[in-house]
Design a protein around this motif. Sequence first.
Motif, PDB file in Angstrom:
ATOM      1  N   ASP A  18      26.815  36.616  22.270  1.00 43.46           N
ATOM      2  CA  ASP A  18      25.635  36.372  23.104  1.00 43.46           C
ATOM      3  C   ASP A  18      24.453  35.878  22.267  1.00 43.46           C
ATOM      4  OD1 ASP A  18      27.003  37.160  25.416  1.00 43.46           O
ATOM      5  OD2 ASP A  18      26.249  39.223  25.306  1.00 43.46           O
ATOM      6  N   LEU A  19      24.233  36.510  21.120  1.00 50.05           N
ATOM      7  CA  LEU A  19      23.139  36.101  20.237  1.00 50.05           C
ATOM      8  C   LEU A  19      23.349  34.674  19.727  1.00 50.05           C
ATOM      9  CD1 LEU A  19      22.721  39.395  18.166  1.00 50.05           C
ATOM     10  CD2 LEU A  19      21.090  38.481  19.838  1.00 50.05           C
ATOM     11  N   ALA A  20      24.572  34.370  19.345  1.00 48.25           N
ATOM     12  CA  ALA A  20      24.870  33.034  18.826  1.00 48.25           C
ATOM     13  C   ALA A  20      24.756  31.980  19.922  1.00 48.25           C
ATOM     14  CB  ALA A  20      26.264  33.009  18.210  1.00 48.25           C
ATOM     15  N   LYS A  21      25.233  32.291  21.114  1.00 49.22           N
ATOM     16  CA  LYS A  21      25.173  31.318  22.216  1.00 49.22           C
ATOM     17  C   LYS A  21      23.738  30.948  22.556  1.00 49.22           C
ATOM     18  CE  LYS A  21      26.665  30.231  26.885  1.00 49.22           C
ATOM     19  NZ  LYS A  21      25.397  29.891  27.523  1.00 49.22           N
ATOM     20  N   ALA A  22      22.833  31.902  22.433  1.00 52.91           N
ATOM     21  CA  ALA A  22      21.425  31.626  22.726  1.00 52.91           C
ATOM     22  C   ALA A  22      20.839  30.622  21.723  1.00 52.91           C
ATOM     23  CB  ALA A  22      20.625  32.923  22.703  1.00 52.91           C
ATOM     24  N   GLN A  23      21.410  30.549  20.525  1.00 52.20           N
ATOM     25  CA  GLN A  23      20.896  29.660  19.483  1.00 52.20           C
ATOM     26  C   GLN A  23      21.683  28.369  19.333  1.00 52.20           C
ATOM     27  OE1 GLN A  23      18.073  30.249  17.600  1.00 52.20           O
ATOM     28  NE2 GLN A  23      17.794  31.882  19.099  1.00 52.20           N
ATOM     29  N   ILE A  24      22.983  28.448  19.540  1.00 48.52           N
ATOM     30  CA  ILE A  24      23.840  27.276  19.337  1.00 48.52           C
ATOM     31  C   ILE A  24      24.001  26.571  20.678  1.00 48.52           C
ATOM     32  CG2 ILE A  24      26.084  26.461  18.539  1.00 48.52           C
ATOM     33  CD1 ILE A  24      26.155  29.020  16.772  1.00 48.52           C
ATOM     34  N   THR A  25      23.093  25.667  20.917  1.00 46.06           N
ATOM     35  CA  THR A  25      23.015  24.939  22.184  1.00 46.06           C
ATOM     36  C   THR A  25      23.173  23.442  21.907  1.00 46.06           C
ATOM     37  OG1 THR A  25      20.631  24.646  21.976  1.00 46.06           O
ATOM     38  CG2 THR A  25      21.400  26.662  23.097  1.00 46.06           C
ATOM     39  N   PRO A  26      23.416  22.652  22.946  1.00 46.28           N
ATOM     40  CA  PRO A  26      23.473  21.200  22.739  1.00 46.28           C
ATOM     41  C   PRO A  26      22.178  20.654  22.117  1.00 46.28           C
ATOM     42  CG  PRO A  26      24.429  21.751  24.856  1.00 46.28           C
ATOM     43  CD  PRO A  26      23.828  23.032  24.301  1.00 46.28           C
ATOM     44  N   GLU A  27      21.045  21.241  22.490  1.00 49.79           N
ATOM     45  CA  GLU A  27      19.766  20.798  21.933  1.00 49.79           C
ATOM     46  C   GLU A  27      19.699  21.080  20.425  1.00 49.79           C
ATOM     47  OE1 GLU A  27      19.667  21.316  26.134  1.00 49.79           O
ATOM     48  OE2 GLU A  27      19.967  22.886  24.652  1.00 49.79           O
ATOM     49  N   TYR A  28      20.225  22.221  20.014  1.00 44.33           N
ATOM     50  CA  TYR A  28      20.249  22.560  18.592  1.00 44.33           C
ATOM     51  C   TYR A  28      21.138  21.580  17.829  1.00 44.33           C
ATOM     52  CZ  TYR A  28      21.244  25.009  14.251  1.00 44.33           C
ATOM     53  OH  TYR A  28      21.409  25.315  12.918  1.00 44.33           O
ATOM     54  N   VAL A  29      22.295  21.264  18.380  1.00 42.53           N
ATOM     55  CA  VAL A  29      23.225  20.347  17.725  1.00 42.53           C
ATOM     56  C   VAL A  29      22.614  18.951  17.604  1.00 42.53           C
ATOM     57  CG1 VAL A  29      25.504  19.248  17.902  1.00 42.53           C
ATOM     58  CG2 VAL A  29      25.259  21.678  18.414  1.00 42.53           C
ATOM     59  N   GLU A  30      21.826  18.539  18.594  1.00 45.09           N
ATOM     60  CA  GLU A  30      21.188  17.216  18.566  1.00 45.09           C
ATOM     61  C   GLU A  30      20.236  17.061  17.380  1.00 45.09           C
ATOM     62  OE1 GLU A  30      19.355  16.220  22.298  1.00 45.09           O
ATOM     63  OE2 GLU A  30      21.242  16.443  23.378  1.00 45.09           O
ATOM     64  N   LYS A  31      19.708  18.162  16.861  1.00 45.18           N
ATOM     65  CA  LYS A  31      18.822  18.094  15.693  1.00 45.18           C
ATOM     66  C   LYS A  31      19.534  17.482  14.485  1.00 45.18           C
ATOM     67  CE  LYS A  31      15.945  22.028  16.902  1.00 45.18           C
ATOM     68  NZ  LYS A  31      15.474  23.358  16.497  1.00 45.18           N
ATOM     69  N   PHE A  32      20.853  17.577  14.478  1.00 46.92           N
ATOM     70  CA  PHE A  32      21.638  17.022  13.376  1.00 46.92           C
ATOM     71  C   PHE A  32      22.031  15.570  13.628  1.00 46.92           C
ATOM     72  CE2 PHE A  32      22.306  21.603  13.176  1.00 46.92           C
ATOM     73  CZ  PHE A  32      21.947  21.845  11.862  1.00 46.92           C
ATOM     74  N   LYS A  33      21.510  15.002  14.712  1.00 48.62           N
ATOM     75  CA  LYS A  33      21.751  13.617  15.087  1.00 48.62           C
ATOM     76  C   LYS A  33      23.234  13.328  15.313  1.00 48.62           C
ATOM     77  CE  LYS A  33      17.624  11.861  12.722  1.00 48.62           C
ATOM     78  NZ  LYS A  33      16.666  12.381  13.541  1.00 48.62           N
ATOM     79  N   VAL A  34      23.914  14.286  15.919  1.00 48.08           N
ATOM     80  CA  VAL A  34      25.309  14.098  16.325  1.00 48.08           C
ATOM     81  C   VAL A  34      25.444  14.541  17.774  1.00 48.08           C
ATOM     82  CG1 VAL A  34      26.274  14.433  14.020  1.00 48.08           C
ATOM     83  CG2 VAL A  34      26.028  16.388  15.531  1.00 48.08           C
TER      84      VAL A  34
END
Length: 94
Positions: A18-34
């Motif tokens: 639950d804690l990880a899901k709140a942080q690992i989102t599509p928006e978070y992944v987009e920060k890496f430009k992928v």
Amino acid sequence: MDLVVSYDKATDKFNAWDLAKAQITPEYVEKFKVKAEIAYDRDGAKMEATGKGFTLSLVFDENECKVAIKLSMFLKPLKGKVLEAVENKLKKTI
């Protein structure tokens, strides 16, 4: 597994998930430009992000999260940096 992160904040695998899901989102992944699709499986206590040339898997056990990453030949030189970023994020989160 390429990396194992023990829980500091989480009480069990579902709390960690639950804690990880709140942080690992599509928006978070987009920060890496992928672009990546993230599959969330709470019952199985795992997540998988898949994009062009990579697959990142997180499996939550009772006391730790196991991380595996598969990279294309083009992305392999970045493996250390990717694992370091994932490790830092998980240590802050779970």
